[in-house]
Enzyme design. Structure first.
Site: not given
Ligand code: GLY
Length: 582
Positions: A115, A394, A413-414, A465, A487
Site C-alpha cells: 500500500r 482498481t 491508483l485509486n 483500503s 472501492g
Molecule cells: N482505493 C480503493 C481502496 O483501496 O479501497
C-alpha cells in the site's frame, strides 16, 4: 483448439460435480432460479495453471511464465508489471496494492502489503480547506493526494520470498519493457475509458503527450500506445532492482514531478518506502478456510465478520437471489461496514480490535440483532453522517499454478488513471490514494466510506483500503481465488462470489456474472446492479430497504480449483478481461 477446450471443459464440469460444486444451470433447475442473461457465461478450463486478469495481453504474459515453469508468484509478478503498461487506468507502478499468497511450496499463507504511504510531511489537517472542512479537491485532484508508490517494492518482495527461483526480476520485467518500448495496439476496452478521463490526464503535458494523438485528442482503438519513458524506468528496475525506482534518477524525477505539481513527496519518502509481509486475516466459513488481506486493508476483517454473521443462517435453504437471501446479505454487510468505519486504520498507528471483530461469538451477537423481515436502519447501529460519492478504479487478478500455489492480487491508483499526473521523464502515472484517508472525523472518501480517528492522515501512514484479495482453502488446498476492484464495493463483491460458490454451489462463471448488490452502512441504501427481478426489489423495499441503481463497477476475476484443473472466470462486466490457462 476449441474441441480441446470443449473436452477440457467437460472434464472440469465432471470434476466440479464430483466436488459438489454444481453448475448454475443444474442448481437453478432445482431451485427454480432464473439466471440473468449474463449468467450464460462459461468458465475457461485449463489443465495446470491459470491467470485471470482484466487485460488480455498481461494475462497471457502470466500464463506464458507458468508454461515456462514459473510458479503462481512468478506469473503474478510478470502480470503485475505488464498491466502497468497495458492497463494504465489501474495496473501500475505508481500506485500500490495487496497480494495474498498460498504457497504450497512452503506450506504457508502470507500477504504482501504494498500500500502507498503518506509522505513524511503529511499532517492530519492536510486535506482540510481554510474553513476547516474537508476539501476533496486536495485529496482527489491535486498532487497532495499522491502516496509513495508501493508496487515495485511489493512485486519484488513477493518474487524474492515466494518466487520459484527459476526467474529473476529482470526476466519477469522483459515482457513489460517490450510492451512499453515497442507499444501495443489500443484495445476497445482501453479506448472506452480515455474520452472521459482524458481531460484529467491532459491537465499535465507529460500525461497528455502519452495518451493523446498528434492533434491532442485521446487515443482511439487501433492506435499504438508507446511508453518509452516507462520502458526506461522498468529497465532501471530490471538493472538495479527496486533501488532503480526508489533511489537515483527515477526517484529524483518522481519527487520533482510531485512537488512541481504542488505535492510534498520527497526523494527520502521514496528511499524509505517498505513493502511489508503480513500474516493474513483468517476465518472459516462452512468448513472452508478464508485467507484474506489484513490491515491496512479492511477487506479481510469485514469479509470474515460478514461471513461469520451469515454462517448462522441456512442461506442454501433460501433461493439464490431471492429477497430473503439478499436481505440477510445486506444486513450482515451493514453491520460489518459500520465496524470498519469505527475501528479500522493502519496497524502501525491504530490498535484495532481485530480478534473481536473476526470472532464467531461477536458475529452471533450481531446476528441476534437481525430481523429476517425488516431492514435495520443504519442509524440504529452507530450514528454518523456522510455524503455518497462514486468513483473508482482498481484491478484484480487471480493466479494458480499446477503445483498448488495460488496468488490473489489487487492493486490500484485509486481513481482511474490516479491523479492523472505522469511524472515527467519516468512514464509513471501517479495515484491519488491518499483520498482513502478520512479527511476529518466523520467525513467520507470518494466511495462514501465514513471514517473516524483511526484513519486520519499522518506521516508515513497507510490509508485504509477495501481491497480484498482472497483465497478460500479446503483442507489446506486452494478452492477459490477471488477479488475485485470497486472501492467500497470490493468487499461485498468478494462476499457474494464466495456465497454463490460455497452456499449456492454455482459454477464459478455464473457466481461471478450474476447480479450483485452492496450496502456499506452509510449511506443507508442498497446499491444494486441491473438484472435483479423487479419483484425481488419490491420485496426488499417492503422490508424497509432503500434501493438505488446503479451500483458502480466491480470485476471479480476468479479461479475455481477443481480436481481436474482450474476453471477461470473472467468477469463479463467490462470488456477485456481474460482467463488464460495452460
Ligand atoms: N482505493 C480503493 C481502496 O483501496 O479501497
Amino acid at each position: 483448439m476449441s474441441s480441446y477446450l470443449t473436452r477440457r471443459t467437460l472434464l472440469a464440469v465432471i470434476a466440479t460435480l464430483a466436488l459438489g460444486l454444481v453448475p448454475a444451470t443444474a442448481q437453478d433447475a432445482r431451485r427454480g432460479y432464473v439466471p440473468a442473461a449474463r449468467d450464460a457465461v462459461r468458465a475457461v478450463a485449463a489443465e495446470h495453471g491459470m491467470v485471470v486478469a482484466q487485460e488480455k495481453i498481461s494475462a497471457q504474459v502470466g500464463a506464458d511464465i507458468l508454461r515456462r515453469g514459473g510458479n503462481a508468484v512468478d506469473a503474478a509478478v510478470a502480470t503485475g508489471f505488464a498491466m502497468a503498461v497495458t492497463y494504465p487506468r489501474a495496473g501500475n507502478i505508481g500506485g500500490g496494492g495487496f497480494m495474498v499468497i498460498h504457497s504450497a511450496d512452503r506450506n504457508e499463507d502470507i500477504t504482501i502489503d504494498y500500500r502507498e504511504t503518506a509522505p513524511a510531511a503529511t499532517t492530519p489537517q492536510i486535506f482540510l480547506g481554510p474553513d476547516g472542512k474537508p476539501d476533496v479537491t486536495k485529496s482527489r485532484d491535486s498532487a497532495l493526494g499522491i502516496g509513495v508508490p508501493g508496487t515495485v517494492a511489493g512485486l519484488a518482495l513477493a518474487l524474492e520470498k515466494y518466487g520459484s527461483g527459476r526467474f529473476t526480476l529482470t526476466q519477469l520485467l522483459e515482457p513489460a519493457i517490450a510492451l512499453a518500448r515497442d507499444g501495443f495496439v489500443v484495445s476497445d476496452d482501453l479506448a472506452d475509458t480515455l474520452p472521459s478521463w482524458h481531460r484529467r490526464l491532459a491537465r499535465w503535458p507529460s500525461s497528455a503527450k502519452i495518451f493523446s494523438r498528434p492533434d491532442g485528442t485521446p487515443l482511439v482503438q487501433g492506435d499504438r500506445l508507446v511508453q518509452a519513458d516507462l520502458a526506461a524506468t522498468l529497465s532501471a528496475v530490471a538493472a538495479q532492482g527496486p533501488r532503480g525506482f526508489y533511489e537515483g534518477p527515477v526517484a529524483e524525477q518522481l519527487a520533482k514531478a510531485v512537488t512541481d505539481a504542488g505535492g510534498i513527496m520527497t526523494p527520502a519518502d521514496l528511499k524509505t518506502y517498505q513493502a511489508v509481509i503480513r500474516a493474513p486475516v483468517r476465518g472459516t466459513y462452512r468448513g472452508y478456510d478464508i485467507v484474506s488481506m489484513p490491515l491496512p486493508s479492511s477487506g479481510g476483517v469485514v469479509l470474515v465478520e460478514t461471513l461469520n454473521i451469515l454462517e448462522g443462517f441456512q442461506l442454501a435453504d433460501l433461493k439464490q437471489g431471492s429477497a430473503a437471501s439478499l436481505h440477510l446479505l445486506i444486513e450482515a454487510m451493514k453491520r460489518a461496514y459500520a465496524d470498519r468505519a469505527r475501528y479500522l486504520g493502519d496497524p502501525a498507528f491504530v490498535k484495532a480490535p481485530i480478534e473481536t471483530l473476526t470472532a464467531k461469538d461477536y458475529a452471533a451477537k450481531l446476528r441476534a440483532g437481525i430481523s429476517t423481515d425488516r431492514a435495520t436502519p443504519s442509524k440504529e447501529l452507530v450514528s454518523a453522517a456522510t455524503t455518497p460519492r462514486e468513483g473508482s478504479n482498481t484491478t484484480h487478478f487471480s493466479v494458480v499454478d499446477g503445483r498448488g500455489n495460488a496468488v490473489s492480487n489487487t492493486y490500484t491508483l485509486n481513481f482511474s488513471y490516479g491523479v492523472g499526473l505522469v511524472a515527467d521523464g519516468t512514464g509513471v502515472l501517479l495515484n491519488n490514494e491518499l483520498d482513502d484517508f478520512t479527511a476529518a472525523v466523520g467525513a467520507s472518501n470518494a466511495y462514501g466510506l465514513v471514517g473516524f480517528e483511526a484513519n486520519l492522515p499522518g506521516p508515513g501512514k497507510r490509508p485504509l483500503s477495501s481491497m480484498s484479495p482472497t483465497i478460500v482453502l479446503r483442507d489446506g488446498k486452494p478452492v477459490l481465488v477471488t477479488g475485485s476492484p470497486g472501492g467500497s464495493r470490493i468487499i461485498s463483491t468478494v462476499l457474494q462470489v464466495i456465497v454463490n460458490v460455497l452456499d449456492y454451489r454455482m459454477d464459478v462463471a455464473a457466481a461471478v456474472a450474476t447480479p450483485r448488490l452492496h450496502h456499506q452502512w452509510l449511506p443507508d441504501e442498497v446499491r444494486v446492479e441491473s438484472g435483479f427481478p423487479s419483484d425481488v426489489l419490491g420485496e426488499l423495499k417492503a422490508m424497509g430497504h432503500v434501493i438505488v441503481e446503479p451500483m458502480g463497477q466491480t470485476s471479480a476475476n476468479s479461479i475455481l480449483v477443481t480436481s481436474s484443473g482450474p476453471l477461470g472466470a473472467a468477469d463479463p462486466r467490462t470488456r477485456g478481461a481474460e482467463a488464460s490457462g495452460q
